[in-house]
Design a protein around this motif. Sequence first.
Motif, PDB file in Angstrom:
ATOM      1  N   ALA A  24       0.830  -1.207   0.000  1.00  8.84           N
ATOM      2  CA  ALA A  24       0.000   0.000   0.000  1.00  8.84           C
ATOM      3  C   ALA A  24       0.868   1.262   0.000  1.00  8.84           C
ATOM      4  O   ALA A  24       0.591   2.210  -0.741  1.00  8.84           O
ATOM      5  CB  ALA A  24      -0.929  -0.008   1.214  1.00  8.84           C
ATOM      6  N   GLU A  25       1.918   1.269   0.812  1.00  4.52           N
ATOM      7  CA  GLU A  25       2.799   2.442   0.873  1.00  4.52           C
ATOM      8  C   GLU A  25       3.519   2.669  -0.451  1.00  4.52           C
ATOM      9  O   GLU A  25       3.612   3.798  -0.924  1.00  4.52           O
ATOM     10  CB  GLU A  25       3.817   2.271   2.000  1.00  4.52           C
ATOM     11  CG  GLU A  25       3.204   2.424   3.372  1.00  4.52           C
ATOM     12  CD  GLU A  25       4.167   2.110   4.506  1.00  4.52           C
ATOM     13  OE1 GLU A  25       5.288   1.595   4.247  1.00  4.52           O
ATOM     14  OE2 GLU A  25       3.793   2.357   5.662  1.00  4.52           O
ATOM     15  N   PRO A  31      -4.640   0.614   2.424  1.00  9.35           N
ATOM     16  CA  PRO A  31      -4.541  -0.843   2.591  1.00  9.35           C
ATOM     17  C   PRO A  31      -5.828  -1.591   2.249  1.00  9.35           C
ATOM     18  O   PRO A  31      -5.776  -2.692   1.695  1.00  9.35           O
ATOM     19  CB  PRO A  31      -4.175  -1.006   4.070  1.00  9.35           C
ATOM     20  CG  PRO A  31      -3.446   0.251   4.403  1.00  9.35           C
ATOM     21  CD  PRO A  31      -4.141   1.326   3.596  1.00  9.35           C
ATOM     22  N   LYS A  32      -6.975  -1.013   2.565  1.00  7.67           N
ATOM     23  CA  LYS A  32      -8.250  -1.681   2.284  1.00  7.67           C
ATOM     24  C   LYS A  32      -8.421  -1.935   0.779  1.00  7.67           C
ATOM     25  O   LYS A  32      -8.868  -3.008   0.369  1.00  7.67           O
ATOM     26  CB  LYS A  32      -9.407  -0.836   2.806  1.00  7.67           C
ATOM     27  CG  LYS A  32     -10.755  -1.490   2.685  1.00  7.67           C
ATOM     28  CD  LYS A  32     -11.818  -0.633   3.343  1.00  7.67           C
ATOM     29  CE  LYS A  32     -13.171  -1.303   3.260  1.00  7.67           C
ATOM     30  NZ  LYS A  32     -14.195  -0.522   3.936  1.00  7.67           N
ATOM     31  N   ILE A  33      -8.051  -0.967  -0.031  1.00  3.25           N
ATOM     32  CA  ILE A  33      -8.139  -1.099  -1.489  1.00  3.25           C
ATOM     33  C   ILE A  33      -7.162  -2.162  -1.977  1.00  3.25           C
ATOM     34  O   ILE A  33      -7.503  -3.010  -2.814  1.00  3.25           O
ATOM     35  CB  ILE A  33      -7.822   0.253  -2.179  1.00  3.25           C
ATOM     36  CG1 ILE A  33      -8.763   1.349  -1.704  1.00  3.25           C
ATOM     37  CG2 ILE A  33      -7.816   0.115  -3.685  1.00  3.25           C
ATOM     38  CD1 ILE A  33     -10.199   1.161  -2.077  1.00  3.25           C
ATOM     39  N   ILE A  34      -5.935  -2.127  -1.448  1.00  2.00           N
ATOM     40  CA  ILE A  34      -4.917  -3.105  -1.827  1.00  2.00           C
ATOM     41  C   ILE A  34      -5.356  -4.505  -1.427  1.00  2.00           C
ATOM     42  O   ILE A  34      -5.191  -5.460  -2.193  1.00  2.00           O
ATOM     43  CB  ILE A  34      -3.550  -2.755  -1.185  1.00  2.00           C
ATOM     44  CG1 ILE A  34      -3.027  -1.416  -1.708  1.00  2.00           C
ATOM     45  CG2 ILE A  34      -2.539  -3.870  -1.409  1.00  2.00           C
ATOM     46  CD1 ILE A  34      -2.697  -1.381  -3.182  1.00  2.00           C
ATOM     47  N   PHE A  35      -5.930  -4.647  -0.233  1.00  2.04           N
ATOM     48  CA  PHE A  35      -6.339  -5.968   0.242  1.00  2.04           C
ATOM     49  C   PHE A  35      -7.340  -6.619  -0.711  1.00  2.04           C
ATOM     50  O   PHE A  35      -7.235  -7.811  -0.995  1.00  2.04           O
ATOM     51  CB  PHE A  35      -6.928  -5.889   1.655  1.00  2.04           C
ATOM     52  CG  PHE A  35      -7.370  -7.226   2.156  1.00  2.04           C
ATOM     53  CD1 PHE A  35      -6.441  -8.160   2.575  1.00  2.04           C
ATOM     54  CD2 PHE A  35      -8.713  -7.558   2.185  1.00  2.04           C
ATOM     55  CE1 PHE A  35      -6.847  -9.417   3.016  1.00  2.04           C
ATOM     56  CE2 PHE A  35      -9.123  -8.801   2.621  1.00  2.04           C
ATOM     57  CZ  PHE A  35      -8.193  -9.724   3.050  1.00  2.04           C
ATOM     58  N   ARG A  36      -8.294  -5.857  -1.194  1.00  2.00           N
ATOM     59  CA  ARG A  36      -9.283  -6.420  -2.124  1.00  2.00           C
ATOM     60  C   ARG A  36      -8.611  -6.973  -3.379  1.00  2.00           C
ATOM     61  O   ARG A  36      -8.951  -8.048  -3.852  1.00  2.00           O
ATOM     62  CB  ARG A  36     -10.317  -5.369  -2.507  1.00  2.00           C
ATOM     63  CG  ARG A  36     -11.349  -5.168  -1.439  1.00  2.00           C
ATOM     64  CD  ARG A  36     -12.431  -4.245  -1.937  1.00  2.00           C
ATOM     65  NE  ARG A  36     -12.494  -3.130  -0.995  1.00  2.00           N
ATOM     66  CZ  ARG A  36     -12.920  -1.929  -1.258  1.00  2.00           C
ATOM     67  NH1 ARG A  36     -13.344  -1.623  -2.458  1.00  2.00           N
ATOM     68  NH2 ARG A  36     -12.951  -1.009  -0.342  1.00  2.00           N
ATOM     69  N   SER A  37      -7.663  -6.230  -3.902  1.00  2.00           N
ATOM     70  CA  SER A  37      -6.955  -6.682  -5.100  1.00  2.00           C
ATOM     71  C   SER A  37      -6.063  -7.883  -4.797  1.00  2.00           C
ATOM     72  O   SER A  37      -5.973  -8.815  -5.593  1.00  2.00           O
ATOM     73  CB  SER A  37      -6.118  -5.550  -5.685  1.00  2.00           C
ATOM     74  OG  SER A  37      -6.960  -4.546  -6.203  1.00  2.00           O
ATOM     75  N   LEU A  38      -5.404  -7.870  -3.630  1.00  2.00           N
ATOM     76  CA  LEU A  38      -4.570  -9.010  -3.246  1.00  2.00           C
ATOM     77  C   LEU A  38      -5.406 -10.269  -3.099  1.00  2.00           C
ATOM     78  O   LEU A  38      -4.995 -11.357  -3.534  1.00  2.00           O
ATOM     79  CB  LEU A  38      -3.843  -8.718  -1.935  1.00  2.00           C
ATOM     80  CG  LEU A  38      -2.698  -7.717  -2.005  1.00  2.00           C
ATOM     81  CD1 LEU A  38      -2.212  -7.367  -0.605  1.00  2.00           C
ATOM     82  CD2 LEU A  38      -1.555  -8.250  -2.855  1.00  2.00           C
TER      83      LEU A  38
END
Length: 69
Positions: A24-25, A31-38
């Motif tokens: 995310a950084e 992080p919430k947006i990154i988590f969905r993609s991960l």
Amino acid sequence: MGKLENEILNLLSKSEPLTLIEIAERLNKKPKIIFRSLRKLFEEGKIIWDAKTRRYTIDKDYEQQHLKS
């Protein structure tokens, strides 16, 4: 696959395994947006998550087939 998923795969293909926060950084996203993609990439078998280190890495088979020319 979306633009963010491509950015994540590109980042992971050029780096050591990274945590959710590190990804995310580096991509300047929440992080919430990154988590969905991960989660999507993990379910598609494109990345691997190590439960011990809590780090993500690109799946080597996927990388060889799709990212290396």
